[in-house]
Design a protein around this motif. Structure first.
Motif, PDB file in Angstrom:
ATOM      1  N   ASN A   1      63.951  53.609 -63.318  1.00 43.36           N
ATOM      2  CA  ASN A   1      65.543  54.184 -63.735  1.00 43.36           C
ATOM      3  C   ASN A   1      66.417  53.535 -62.569  1.00 43.36           C
ATOM      4  O   ASN A   1      65.989  52.990 -61.463  1.00 43.36           O
ATOM      5  CB  ASN A   1      65.597  55.584 -63.499  1.00 43.36           C
ATOM      6  CG  ASN A   1      66.590  56.443 -63.995  1.00 43.36           C
ATOM      7  OD1 ASN A   1      67.387  55.723 -64.960  1.00 43.36           O
ATOM      8  ND2 ASN A   1      67.040  57.394 -63.468  1.00 43.36           N
ATOM      9  N   ASN A   2      67.733  53.365 -63.031  1.00 46.27           N
ATOM     10  CA  ASN A   2      68.727  52.808 -62.146  1.00 46.27           C
ATOM     11  C   ASN A   2      69.596  54.245 -61.714  1.00 46.27           C
ATOM     12  O   ASN A   2      70.249  54.646 -62.469  1.00 46.27           O
ATOM     13  CB  ASN A   2      69.754  52.097 -63.201  1.00 46.27           C
ATOM     14  CG  ASN A   2      69.077  50.951 -63.806  1.00 46.27           C
ATOM     15  OD1 ASN A   2      68.526  50.899 -64.721  1.00 46.27           O
ATOM     16  ND2 ASN A   2      69.573  49.681 -63.152  1.00 46.27           N
ATOM     17  N   GLN A   3      69.001  54.769 -60.701  1.00 46.38           N
ATOM     18  CA  GLN A   3      69.476  56.035 -60.115  1.00 46.38           C
ATOM     19  C   GLN A   3      70.733  56.136 -59.241  1.00 46.38           C
ATOM     20  O   GLN A   3      71.404  56.835 -59.426  1.00 46.38           O
ATOM     21  CB  GLN A   3      68.220  56.618 -59.488  1.00 46.38           C
ATOM     22  CG  GLN A   3      68.578  58.075 -58.861  1.00 46.38           C
ATOM     23  CD  GLN A   3      68.448  59.020 -60.027  1.00 46.38           C
ATOM     24  OE1 GLN A   3      68.240  58.572 -61.444  1.00 46.38           O
ATOM     25  NE2 GLN A   3      68.704  60.391 -59.722  1.00 46.38           N
TER      26      GLN A   3
ATOM     27  N   LYS B   1      76.653  51.591 -56.444  1.00 46.78           N
ATOM     28  CA  LYS B   1      77.146  51.389 -55.176  1.00 46.78           C
ATOM     29  C   LYS B   1      77.247  49.819 -55.042  1.00 46.78           C
ATOM     30  O   LYS B   1      78.282  49.568 -54.266  1.00 46.78           O
ATOM     31  CB  LYS B   1      75.799  51.787 -54.262  1.00 46.78           C
ATOM     32  CG  LYS B   1      76.061  53.046 -53.956  1.00 46.78           C
ATOM     33  CD  LYS B   1      75.162  53.553 -52.698  1.00 46.78           C
ATOM     34  CE  LYS B   1      75.224  54.897 -52.035  1.00 46.78           C
ATOM     35  NZ  LYS B   1      74.432  55.289 -50.990  1.00 46.78           N
ATOM     36  N   VAL B   2      76.459  48.956 -55.657  1.00 49.49           N
ATOM     37  CA  VAL B   2      76.618  47.542 -55.579  1.00 49.49           C
ATOM     38  C   VAL B   2      76.903  46.841 -56.678  1.00 49.49           C
ATOM     39  O   VAL B   2      76.238  47.012 -57.721  1.00 49.49           O
ATOM     40  CB  VAL B   2      75.220  46.770 -55.208  1.00 49.49           C
ATOM     41  CG1 VAL B   2      75.452  45.412 -54.812  1.00 49.49           C
ATOM     42  CG2 VAL B   2      74.924  47.681 -53.720  1.00 49.49           C
ATOM     43  N   GLU B   3      77.984  46.283 -56.806  1.00 43.36           N
ATOM     44  CA  GLU B   3      78.630  45.560 -58.112  1.00 43.36           C
ATOM     45  C   GLU B   3      77.638  44.616 -58.463  1.00 43.36           C
ATOM     46  O   GLU B   3      77.043  43.868 -57.755  1.00 43.36           O
ATOM     47  CB  GLU B   3      79.884  44.806 -58.175  1.00 43.36           C
ATOM     48  CG  GLU B   3      80.759  44.360 -59.005  1.00 43.36           C
ATOM     49  CD  GLU B   3      82.188  44.075 -58.799  1.00 43.36           C
ATOM     50  OE1 GLU B   3      82.412  43.258 -59.816  1.00 43.36           O
ATOM     51  OE2 GLU B   3      82.366  43.835 -57.862  1.00 43.36           O
TER      52      GLU B   3
ATOM     53  N   THR C   1      61.082  51.527 -54.526  1.00 42.94           N
ATOM     54  CA  THR C   1      62.497  51.974 -54.519  1.00 42.94           C
ATOM     55  C   THR C   1      63.375  50.729 -53.645  1.00 42.94           C
ATOM     56  O   THR C   1      62.854  50.511 -52.731  1.00 42.94           O
ATOM     57  CB  THR C   1      62.844  53.288 -53.915  1.00 42.94           C
ATOM     58  OG1 THR C   1      64.195  53.685 -54.212  1.00 42.94           O
ATOM     59  CG2 THR C   1      62.551  53.546 -52.639  1.00 42.94           C
ATOM     60  N   CYS C   2      64.550  50.567 -53.865  1.00 38.17           N
ATOM     61  CA  CYS C   2      65.445  49.931 -53.215  1.00 38.17           C
ATOM     62  C   CYS C   2      66.559  50.745 -52.662  1.00 38.17           C
ATOM     63  O   CYS C   2      67.887  49.768 -52.390  1.00 38.17           O
ATOM     64  CB  CYS C   2      65.728  48.443 -53.753  1.00 38.17           C
ATOM     65  SG  CYS C   2      66.426  48.578 -55.106  1.00 38.17           S
ATOM     66  N   ILE C   3      66.644  51.921 -52.574  1.00 37.15           N
ATOM     67  CA  ILE C   3      67.866  52.745 -52.550  1.00 37.15           C
ATOM     68  C   ILE C   3      68.087  53.179 -51.114  1.00 37.15           C
ATOM     69  O   ILE C   3      69.137  53.533 -50.693  1.00 37.15           O
ATOM     70  CB  ILE C   3      67.776  54.158 -53.387  1.00 37.15           C
ATOM     71  CG1 ILE C   3      66.425  54.908 -52.656  1.00 37.15           C
ATOM     72  CG2 ILE C   3      67.826  53.698 -54.774  1.00 37.15           C
ATOM     73  CD1 ILE C   3      66.676  56.470 -53.422  1.00 37.15           C
TER      74      ILE C   3
END
Length: 320
Positions: free
Chosen positions: A192-194, A199-201, A226-228
């Motif tokens: 998912n794109n959570q 946050k980052v264009e 995850t990369c959040i």
């Protein structure tokens, strides 16, 4: 031995710095997306030249080996140019985005070319120790992790250039799973794109995901990423067996059996080890000590590609 590099990023700097300290090895060429980048790297070596086209670099220099350290979307033409000239190469993971490596491996095998892929976790002392411990254990399942932040380079957040986190980073953990436990036969993924999309264009990669796999020997594994986060957190692989739990992290192996816990710290540089083994193979013509050649790395790559396909389709992917 004269060695060249394609790419001017972090991995090029890492490998070139190590090669500069190995007797009998001379780094003489860098190929970059701009002459400024290539020449900047070349200035770190007394007899190196910068180029912007790999064909020019290969025409003007007699290189005995080349390192490919480029983003996933840039693979293909570089490998073909080296294969055509019978030049052994070391390529950093991942080896591509989708199915491109299938044709590359065919041409490598036709030429009998020596290759190595940068799955450096295989060269760690703690990995070797963990592998030896598993020889007399029956594994039931494994849990893997790559929990971290988003690399702030534009291509990484573009799914059409990096392939996303599971292909670009978590491939290391998938490869460890194969190295320890065997081949994967079935893959089911949810992504998912959570958070990061807002946050980052320019973010099109999924920022959370889990992939469940069934291995040919019946082992069940789940690897999540995850990369959040704001920095790196949990990265590694946990293996559950009838004798207890083996936890492998970047620089630490933890072995648990009942109430007893043993810990082992990594004491070597796996990047140096993989470089020396590759260059020795090129010099001797004997690749038997290389732990991950292109053919083997393709098996890991196919799993990560299948995970991406499963996440899109919502269906499990079966590997032949």
């Amino acid at each position: 031995m004269k060695v060249g590099f394609v790419g001017t990023g972090w991995f090029t700097k890492t490998h070139a710095s190590l090669l500069g300290k190995i007797n009998g090895v001379e780094v003489t060429a860098f190929c970059g997306t701009s002459l400024d980048k290539a020449e900047k790297e070349a200035r770190n070596f007394s007899n190196a030249t910068g180029y912007t086209k790999i064909e020019e670099m290969l025409d003007k220099q007699k290189l005995e080996a080349v390192y490919i350290c480029v983003p996933p979307h840039a693979h293909g033409p570089i490998e073909y140019a080296l294969i055509e000239r019978n030049i052994p190469f070391f390529v950093e993971k991942p080896i591509g985005l989708k199915d491109e490596p299938n044709e590359i491996v065919r041409k490598i095998e036709e030429k009998g070319l020596i290759t190595s892929v940068g799955y450096h976790w295989r060269y760690k002392d703690i990995t070797k120790r963990a592998l030896s411990l598993l020889s007399d254990r029956q594994v039931g399942m494994a849990l893997g992790y790559w929990m971290g932040d988003m690399p702030m380079v534009p291509w990484w957040r573009d799914v059409n250039k990096s392939g996303g986190q599971f292909i670009e980073q978590t491939t290391h953990i998938v490869d460890l799973l194969r190295f320890f436990c065997g081949e994967v036969k079935e893959v089911y993924a949810v992504y998912n794109n959570q958070i990061m999309e807002g946050k980052v264009e320019g973010t099109t990669v999924s920022d959370v995901g889990s992939v469940t796999m069934k291995l040919a020997n019946g082992i069940i594994a789940t690897i999540s990423n995850t990369c959040i986060l704001q920095n790196s957190s949990k990265v590694g692989l946990d293996i559950y067996s009838d004798e207890g739990v083996i936890e492998l992290r970047n620089d630490l192996l933890r072995v648990m059996k009942g109430s007893r816990v043993e810990e082992y710290k990594e004491e070597t540089n796996p990047y140096l080890a993989e470089n020396k083994i590759f260059l020795d193979a090129v010099q001797s013509g004997d690749p038997s000590k290389i732990l991950s050649n292109y053919q083997d790395a393709l098996k890991t790559h196919r799993i990560t590609v299948a995970a991406n396909q499963s996440a899109i389709s919502g269906q499990p992917i079966y590997l032949g």
